[in-house]
Design an enzyme around this catalytic site. Structure first.
Site, PDB file in Angstrom:
ATOM      1  CE1 TYR A 249     -30.755  19.450  19.989  1.00 26.94           C
ATOM      2  CE2 TYR A 249     -29.005  18.206  21.063  1.00 26.94           C
ATOM      3  CZ  TYR A 249     -29.450  19.009  20.026  1.00 26.94           C
ATOM      4  OH  TYR A 249     -28.576  19.376  19.034  1.00 26.94           O
TER       5      TYR A 249
ATOM      6  CG  ASP B  92     -25.768  22.778  16.665  1.00 24.48           C
ATOM      7  OD1 ASP B  92     -26.563  22.415  15.792  1.00 24.48           O
ATOM      8  OD2 ASP B  92     -25.669  22.222  17.773  1.00 24.48           O
TER       9      ASP B  92
ATOM     10  CG  HIS C 168     -25.824  22.092  10.927  1.00 25.28           C
ATOM     11  ND1 HIS C 168     -26.708  23.061  11.331  1.00 25.28           N
ATOM     12  CD2 HIS C 168     -25.222  21.633  12.069  1.00 25.28           C
ATOM     13  CE1 HIS C 168     -26.661  23.188  12.657  1.00 25.28           C
ATOM     14  NE2 HIS C 168     -25.762  22.337  13.121  1.00 25.28           N
TER      15      HIS C 168
END
Length: 296
Positions: A220, A113, A277
């Site tokens: 982010y 990730d 994931h």
């Protein structure tokens, strides 16, 4: 600044916890094994180094010294205040500082990730020599740039744009003592066996420490607002690279695995059907078997 670790590593696991100063930051590092070969594990959002608890003993048994740091801003780590502090140049510098602090002669990355976003950038720029690179469920940056232009990926990446809003994402993620953090794992996982209430509590408690969620979401924000802090050039990587991919990833579509060999000459892909994931936590036996075979 807190001195409390994010989770209680048990003696029988062979994992211990320590604080390491690097790049002007303080990092909580989980470690195991010894020697001059360093296995450096980099976690993602909204995880911790705890997400590597199933892989660390394996690498220690294989003769590696294992370090798994909490990334900048996570858990009890330093939490710089601005969005700019979480841009890729700073994140890569953190990893360079940790490698230097380890004194290792040889380094292999294991990254998932957000940790994998940093690992790709680090390896492409050749900031420090790497022996091998293992990536889990994040595309090569060139592939990522290609895929985000398609609706098949853009619709899955909605949360990146939501995270650009000031303060609201942190407010929502922190409600009910971090229940949305717990749900991020349990709702996405195909097999919830390893996402016990105790495991989910580790993540929720760490995320709801003062300042943690702001730091975590700032990754982010910086990704879009400060995207030009590094130069990946032509994106090529010349070290052996393994990609392990859980095929039921609801955040990243399976096409993110395609075309990687255009930039990575020595590339191996291992896809795991029926795995989400959270690949290294959800299917640790399968992932560990792949790691053991490939590293040998």
């Amino acid at each position: 600044m807190t001195t409390e670790f994010s989770w209680p590593a048990h003696f029988e696991s062979g994992i211990s916890l320590r604080w390491v100063e690097a790049n002007g930051q303080r990092f909580e590092v989980a470690e195991a094994g010894n020697g001059k070969k360093l296995a450096l594990f980099l976690h993602g959002f909204p995880e911790l180094h705890y997400s590597w608890r199933f892989q660390m003993p394996l690498l220690a048994d294989m003769g590696y010294r294992v370090w798994a740091p909490n990334m900048r801003g996570y858990g009890g780590n330093s939490k710089p205040d601005t969005v700019r502090d979480y841009a890729l140049d700073h994140l890569c510098a953190d990893i360079a500082g940790l490698i230097d602090a380890s004194g290792a002669d040889e380094v292999t990355f294991f990254a998932h990730d957000w940790g994998a976003i940093v690992a790709w950038a680090f390896a492409i720029q050749k900031i420090r020599p790497l022996k091998k690179l293992i990536i889990m469920n994040v595309p090569h940056p060139m592939v990522g740039q290609r895929e985000i232009r398609h609706w098949r990926q853009l619709r899955r990446s909605w949360y990146i744009f939501f995270f650009q809003i000031p303060w609201l994402p942190e407010k929502l993620l922190s409600r009910n003592n971090g229940e949305p953090i717990r749900q991020a794992f349990s709702n996405m996982a195909c097999d919830q066996t390893n996402f016990t209430p105790e495991a989910l509590d580790v993540y929720a408690r760490a995320a709801t420490r003062p300042g943690s969620l702001k730091s975590m979401v700032n990754y982010y924000r910086a990704l879009l607002r400060h995207r030009d802090t590094i130069d990946i050039g032509d994106g090529t990587i010349d070290i052996p690279t393994l990609m392990v991919w859980g095929e039921e990833d609801s955040a990243l579509n399976i096409h993110c695995t395609e075309g990687t060999e255009e930039w990575v000459g020595d590339f191996t892909l291992r896809r795991l059907p029926g795995v989400s994931h959270w690949v290294q936590q959800e299917a640790p036996d399968k992932v560990n078997a792949i790691l053991k075979e490939w590293l040998a």
